[in-house]
Design a protein around this motif. Structure first.
Motif, short mmCIF file in Angstrom:
data_model
loop_
_atom_site.label_atom_id
_atom_site.label_comp_id
_atom_site.label_asym_id
_atom_site.label_seq_id
_atom_site.Cartn_x
_atom_site.Cartn_y
_atom_site.Cartn_z
N THR A 88 -1.23 12.37 -17.28
CA THR A 88 -2.58 12.05 -16.82
C THR A 88 -3.21 13.32 -16.29
O THR A 88 -2.53 14.15 -15.67
N GLN A 89 -4.52 13.46 -16.53
CA GLN A 89 -5.22 14.66 -16.10
C GLN A 89 -6.71 14.36 -15.97
O GLN A 89 -7.25 13.54 -16.70
N ALA A 147 -4.92 0.54 -10.67
CA ALA A 147 -4.72 0.53 -9.22
C ALA A 147 -4.36 1.91 -8.69
O ALA A 147 -4.75 2.28 -7.57
N ARG A 148 -3.62 2.67 -9.46
CA ARG A 148 -3.21 4.01 -9.01
C ARG A 148 -4.36 4.99 -9.09
O ARG A 148 -4.47 5.92 -8.29
N TYR A 149 -5.20 4.82 -10.08
CA TYR A 149 -6.34 5.71 -10.28
C TYR A 149 -7.63 4.87 -10.25
O TYR A 149 -8.21 4.56 -11.29
N PRO A 150 -8.08 4.46 -9.07
CA PRO A 150 -9.24 3.57 -9.00
C PRO A 150 -10.51 4.18 -9.58
O PRO A 150 -11.38 3.47 -10.06
N ALA A 151 -10.64 5.52 -9.53
CA ALA A 151 -11.81 6.18 -10.10
C ALA A 151 -11.58 6.60 -11.54
O ALA A 151 -12.47 7.11 -12.19
N GLY A 152 -10.36 6.37 -12.04
CA GLY A 152 -10.04 6.67 -13.42
C GLY A 152 -9.46 8.05 -13.63
O GLY A 152 -9.55 8.94 -12.77
N THR A 153 -8.86 8.25 -14.77
CA THR A 153 -8.32 9.53 -15.18
C THR A 153 -8.12 9.50 -16.69
O THR A 153 -8.18 8.43 -17.31
N TYR A 154 -7.91 10.66 -17.28
CA TYR A 154 -7.61 10.72 -18.71
C TYR A 154 -6.11 10.53 -18.91
O TYR A 154 -5.30 11.22 -18.29
N TRP A 155 -5.78 9.60 -19.76
CA TRP A 155 -4.40 9.37 -20.16
C TRP A 155 -4.21 10.02 -21.52
O TRP A 155 -5.03 9.84 -22.43
N VAL A 156 -3.14 10.77 -21.65
CA VAL A 156 -2.91 11.54 -22.88
C VAL A 156 -1.48 11.29 -23.39
O VAL A 156 -0.54 11.23 -22.60
#
Length: 298
Positions: free
Chosen positions: A251-252, A284-293
């Motif tokens: 994730t990044q 839940a871990r990234y409430p604002a979101g993230t890029y999953w790769v």
């Protein structure tokens, strides 16, 4: 004269490596009691009377943002851009402070600052912070915040590029909430995959290795999105869907930033082809979101 009271808070939701998140400690001042961290400043004298109106003061909000950007310009820091969704998050919290007649970052039953922002904002952000205060006027609030090192740090933080500021009058006090965030670039899955492919190509070239052939297996982006929906994420789901020797997942906030573990695997001389899938998702871990790769190696 009223005391100017302020509380600051900083959250870090940075994704520097595979499946990692860093949460920084609150930036706090003098402990007021066991549940509040409050910086209490000396009484601030002014020739102007305290505000007597009740309700949201958009002029004061704009003044506070302008003051912040003037201070940032003087410090050589890029200005903050007003974002309406962050302002709505700040106003909602300011109303709670007014109703309870106290300064808090999270009341009982309320979401955390980052979760509050994520709930109302469509922005892709990887970092957020918050200052709260009350004072006799917007200049006095800004003065108190700038004289407090942790609050000044939030206001002048180069890492923040958007902000939402709330200012609400109640009982002669101007309650202020400043929500800050770092907005990251918004990419589609296709754009993310192109960026990842370019990063892989540059890395191989710098390492003196042959360029990898990029493949496009079906529905890889959708499979990556499914990872974010799992609790906890289960990368083995990809192994059952795609017959590959190695699979990299991470994730990044910037999908093209390859973590060290991925670089090591991509530099394997036995690897000749790769495929990449990407998905921006919240959980839940990234409430604002993230890029999953996910990167598949052949």
């Amino acid at each position: 004269m009223l005391l100017a009271l302020i509380v600051s808070f900083a959250i870090f939701a940075v994704n520097p490596g595979p499946g990692a998140a860093q949460t920084g400690p609150p930036v706090v001042g003098v402990h007021h009691d066991s549940s509040n961290d409050v910086n209490q400043n000396p009484t601030l004298h002014s020739n102007s009377a305290a505000g007597t109106s009740v309700g949201e003061d958009s002029a004061a909000e704009n003044e506070l943002l302008e003051s912040a950007n003037q201070s940032r310009e003087a410090a050589g820091v890029p200005p903050l851009r007003l974002d309406e969704s962050l302002r709505e998050a700040a106003r909602a919290h300011a109303r709670r402070m007014v109703a309870s007649d106290q300064l808090e970052h999270q009341f009982s039953g309320e979401l955390s600052p980052l979760e509050r922002i994520a709930q109302v904002s469509p922005l892709k952000i990887d970092r957020a912070g918050e200052n709260v205060a009350y004072a006799e006027s917007s200049p006095k609030a800004n003065e108190a915040l700038m004289r407090s090192p942790p609050h000044r740090e939030n206001l002048l933080d180069r890492g923040f590029n958007v902000a939402g500021i709330a200012a609400i009058w109640s009982k002669g006090r101007l309650y202020v909430v400043q929500d800050f965030a770092h907005q990251v670039p918004s990419y589609t899955a296709q754009q993310s995959v192109k960026l990842i492919g370019r990063a892989v190509s540059q890395m191989r070239q710098q390492a003196g290795l042959p360029e990898l052939i990029q493949r496009t297996p079906p529905k890889l982006d959708e499979a990556v999105c499914a990872l974010a929906a799992e609790n906890p994420p289960n990368a083995h789901l990809l192994a059952t869907a795609y017959d590959n020797r190695k699979i990299i997942t991470y994730t990044q906030s910037r999908p093209e930033v390859l973590p060290p573990a991925a670089i090591n695997m991509l530099q394997d001389p036995g690897v000749h082809q790769f495929a990449a899938g990407a998905c921006y998702a919240r959980n839940a871990r990234y409430p604002a979101g993230t890029y999953w790769v996910a990167i598949l190696l052949y």
